[in-house]
Write an enzyme that holds these catalytic residues in place. Structure first.
Site, PDB file in Angstrom:
ATOM      1  N   HIS A  85       0.798  -1.231   0.000  1.00 51.36           N
ATOM      2  CA  HIS A  85       0.000   0.000   0.000  1.00 51.36           C
ATOM      3  C   HIS A  85       0.824   1.271   0.000  1.00 51.36           C
ATOM      4  CE1 HIS A  85      -3.150  -2.933   0.817  1.00 51.36           C
ATOM      5  NE2 HIS A  85      -3.858  -2.093   0.092  1.00 51.36           N
ATOM      6  N   ARG A  88     -15.286   1.101  -0.699  1.00 48.49           N
ATOM      7  CA  ARG A  88     -14.949  -0.135   0.005  1.00 48.49           C
ATOM      8  C   ARG A  88     -14.875   0.202   1.486  1.00 48.49           C
ATOM      9  NH1 ARG A  88      -9.312  -2.959  -1.089  1.00 48.49           N
ATOM     10  NH2 ARG A  88      -8.421  -1.247   0.086  1.00 48.49           N
ATOM     11  N   ASN A 123      -4.352  -7.936  -6.217  1.00 49.95           N
ATOM     12  CA  ASN A 123      -3.144  -7.735  -5.392  1.00 49.95           C
ATOM     13  C   ASN A 123      -3.140  -8.728  -4.237  1.00 49.95           C
ATOM     14  OD1 ASN A 123      -2.705  -5.528  -7.025  1.00 49.95           O
ATOM     15  ND2 ASN A 123      -3.518  -4.054  -5.557  1.00 49.95           N
ATOM     16  N   ASP A 124      -4.269  -8.807  -3.557  1.00 48.48           N
ATOM     17  CA  ASP A 124      -4.339  -9.759  -2.453  1.00 48.48           C
ATOM     18  C   ASP A 124      -4.525 -11.185  -2.939  1.00 48.48           C
ATOM     19  OD1 ASP A 124      -3.891  -8.531   0.059  1.00 48.48           O
ATOM     20  OD2 ASP A 124      -5.669  -7.325  -0.305  1.00 48.48           O
ATOM     21  N   CYS A 134     -10.074  -4.552  -9.758  1.00 46.78           N
ATOM     22  CA  CYS A 134      -9.479  -3.295  -9.306  1.00 46.78           C
ATOM     23  C   CYS A 134      -8.060  -3.450  -8.777  1.00 46.78           C
ATOM     24  CB  CYS A 134     -10.372  -2.629  -8.265  1.00 46.78           C
ATOM     25  SG  CYS A 134     -10.606  -3.647  -6.790  1.00 46.78           S
TER      26      CYS A 134
HETATM   27  C1  PEP Z   1      -6.403  -5.817  -4.185  1.00 47.90           C
HETATM   28  O1  PEP Z   1      -6.102  -6.519  -3.228  1.00 47.90           O
HETATM   29  O2  PEP Z   1      -6.185  -6.140  -5.372  1.00 47.90           O
HETATM   30  C2  PEP Z   1      -7.056  -4.525  -3.976  1.00 47.90           C
HETATM   31  C3  PEP Z   1      -7.506  -3.822  -4.978  1.00 47.90           C
HETATM   32  O3  PEP Z   1      -7.127  -4.041  -2.703  1.00 47.90           O
HETATM   33  P1  PEP Z   1      -5.837  -3.464  -1.936  1.00 47.90           P
HETATM   34  O4  PEP Z   1      -4.725  -3.300  -2.933  1.00 47.90           O
HETATM   35  O5  PEP Z   1      -6.212  -2.171  -1.321  1.00 47.90           O
HETATM   36  O6  PEP Z   1      -5.573  -4.513  -0.911  1.00 47.90           O
HETATM   37 MG    MG Z   2      -6.943  -6.115  -1.308  1.00 47.71          MG
END
Ligand code: PEP
Ligand code: MG
Length: 612
Positions: free
Chosen positions: A210, A352, A482-483, A530
């Site tokens: 982040h 979110r 991402n997660d 996203c």
């Molecule tokens: C993700 O995990 O892809 C996401 C969009 O949320 P964040 O990057 O804030 O964890």
């Molecule tokens: Mg995430």
């Protein structure tokens, strides 16, 4: 420069001017851009200490410095303990009590005094005694004792800070500077003076962490995962941070600076050309519509998202409103959500609920979120601990406040609500109950509000497996790659040592997308994606081929994404997706995409600086 001749050594010593040598360090590109500037170092991990021998006459002064520092540290620990809420922080209170005992520990204090009398300054003496104690504890048979080593380190660092005056405070950045840090949280980055941070270089962190996400939002070039950066780059030296290549040049030559500036110019003109044809809508060459949305972390990004004509906000990371430690109340949240929503109306903003925890910890300690700070820090593995929706459900008041604010703001502007880190169907149901409860309260109190579509983020493997059930119980999906990469590939988003394994082109990640799309299609559920993958120039055609028609990304990525989309046609994307799903390895995926789309997109990839 000639310092002698080939026939032998010079007959008299030759003065060799100490020209700084350019050194180059490598890391991971995390936020694009190139910057040149002077370095400020921020290393919070260890307190640098002087190793100074003292005279007998100084012993009294040094012993009294030691005791003053211990008193200071004790007061600090007591203040922390007294701020805890006994009803929820019992465990943390015990940890602080233990630290308080250690800081007064007879053995630690008397042994340090002995070392001072033997001729060492207080900090040197304390460090030496502590190192020995830690070494002995670490080799103890009992695990209980081995675990205490960490506590001793913590306590001693605190006393050393009091002795040396070293703070854990962020540097003030008096002048525009490049910050070189061991690690920097998103909350800390947010707290740095805007406009004075030219670039960021960190030893820890990865491009999908982040801090990197926020650096991109703030347009601060960043290179992360630069091993040994705080030790090998001196404060005050000049560096070039080439964040597109993941390179940091220390003490660069004039030529190197000129070439870096040239690269900046070329990239600017490429971005400028991409932005010339800004359409409100995006379509493939065959006319297939692709919705391009923006991700939002902080309100200052709104203008850019509007300027790039994003078709809405696909992910508003509302946890950023909590990171400074001030827990926003319902009125403030309603105001912010209404403002953001209206800026985009009639387009939709997807909020979110706060995804705090893991690498998003508040900096200060206000409210319930702040009180949980130490519990977060003590979590053995924060990414698998209390974060996202789990944390929200564990703080019902904070969660309810946010949801009420969303429903109130939705009265005047189109909003959607989604939950991060949904891992089980029970969690989704419980979160929906909180929404229903908040709605009833608002009805009873006659507060204007509106219902909103409710979505689940699909970002852990269990949610992929349960996608068909989840799809039947919510209004939309948003895929957080991402997660999903972090949890599917077991790659910590904060650990640069393994970052390379979490490629958006990894078959282990790509193959998880199809079942999500199938589950959503069976319920006619809208799906958006996203994660950072949405704007990856190689991954984007695959996503379209897999059926995605809505992609949410940082506003700065929108021009390139539009340019890529406008050259593709759906049949080619479907073919690429099929080819990719048949691949066994990441390099095979990469080759499959390049072989099929190199002719169509090669020049864009090249100018973007993609290494194929
Ligand atoms: C993700 O995990 O892809 C996401 C969009 O949320 P964040 O990057 O804030 O964890
Ligand atoms: Mg995430």
């Amino acid at each position: 420069m000639i310092v002698g001749d080939d026939d032998g050594p010079p007959t008299r010593p030759v003065e060799v001017p100490q020209l700084p040598l350019t050194r180059s360090l490598r890391g991971l590109p995390a936020s694009p851009g190139v910057a040149v500037g002077r370095v400020v170092v921020f290393d919070r991990r260890s307190v640098p200490i002087a190793r100074r021998a003292i005279e007998a006459a100084e012993v009294r002064v040094e012993v009294s410095r030691l005791h003053d520092a211990i008193t200071h540290s004790r007061t600090h620990l007591e203040a922390l303990r007294d701020r805890l809420d006994p009803s929820i922080d019992a465990e943390h209170r015990l940890v602080l009590e233990a630290h308080l005992l250690m800081v007064k520990d007879e053995l630690l204090v008397t042994s340090t005094e002995t070392e001072i009398r033997a001729g060492k300054c207080a900090e040197w003496a304390l460090r030496q005694v502590a190192d020995e104690l830690v070494r002995r504890l670490q080799t103890a048979k009992e695990s209980y004792l081995r675990e205490r080593a960490h506590d001793i380190e913590h306590v001693v660092e605190d006393v050393l800070r009091a002795l040396t005056g070293a703070g854990t405070d962020l540097p003030a950045l008096e002048d525009a500077s490049v910050l070189v840090a061991s690690d920097l949280s998103a909350a800390e980055l947010l707290a740095l003076p805007r406009g004075r941070l030219l670039a960021l270089v960190t030893e820890l962190g990865t491009p999908t962490g982040h801090t990197a996400i926020l650096a991109r939002a703030l347009h601060v070039p960043a290179v992360v995962g630069v091993r040994g950066a705080t030790r090998s780059i001196e404060a005050g030296s000049v560096v070039i941070v080439d964040a597109r290549r993941g390179e940091v040049q220390v003490d660069p030559s004039i030529e190197a600076r000129a070439s870096a500036e040239d690269r900046v110019d070329r990239y600017r003109s490429f971005s400028g050309r991409l932005r010339e044809s800004r359409d409100a809508h995006t379509a493939l060459a065959d006319g297939t519509r692709i919705e391009i949305l923006a991700n939002l972390e902080i309100e200052v990004e709104l203008d850019e998202a509007l300027d790039e004509r994003a078709e809405g906000i696909g992910l508003y990371r509302t946890e950023f409103l909590y990171l400074d430690g001030t827990q926003p109340d319902e009125e403030r949240l309603t105001e912010v959500f209404t403002r953001v929503g209206r800026a985009f109306a009639p387009r939709t903003v997807t909020l979110r609920t706060f995804d705090l925890g893991s690498d998003k910890m508040p900096r200060a300690r206000g409210g319930e979120v702040g009180r949980r700070h130490d519990a977060f820090e003590a979590a053995p593995n924060p990414a698998l601990g209390l974060r996202g929706l789990r944390l929200a459900l564990a703080m019902p008041e904070v969660f309810r406040t946010q949801i009420r604010a969303v429903l109130r703001a939705a009265h005047t502007t189109p909003l959607r609500l989604m939950f991060p880190m949904v891992c089980t169907v029970e969690e989704l149901r419980e979160a929906k109950r909180v929404v229903e409860h908040a709605r009833r309260e608002l009805v009873q109190a006659r507060v204007p509000h509106a219902l909103v579509p409710i979505g689940a983020m699909i970002e852990v493997p269990s949610a992929v497996v349960l996608a068909d059930v989840l799809a039947a119980e919510c209004d939309f999906f948003s895929i957080g790659t991402n997660d999903l990469a972090q949890y599917a590939l077991a790659v910590d988003r904060g650990d640069p040592a393994v970052a390379g394994l979490a490629s958006p082109l990894s078959p282990g990640l790509l193959r998880l997308l199809r079942p999500i799309m199938i589950a959503a299609a069976s319920c006619d559920l809208p799906v958006s994606l996203c994660g950072d993958m949405a704007s990856h120039p190689l991954a984007m055609p695959v996503l379209i081929g897999l059926g995605l028609r809505s992609l949410s990304m940082p506003a700065s990525e929108i021009p390139l994404a539009r340019a890529i989309a406008s050259r593709l046609d759906l049949a080619a994307c479907v073919q690429v997706a099929e080819a990719v799903l048949a691949c066994a390895t990441e390099p095979e995926v990469r080759r499959a995409i390049v072989a099929r789309l190199g002719e169509t997109l090669g020049d864009l990839w090249d100018e973007h600086g993609l290494v194929l």
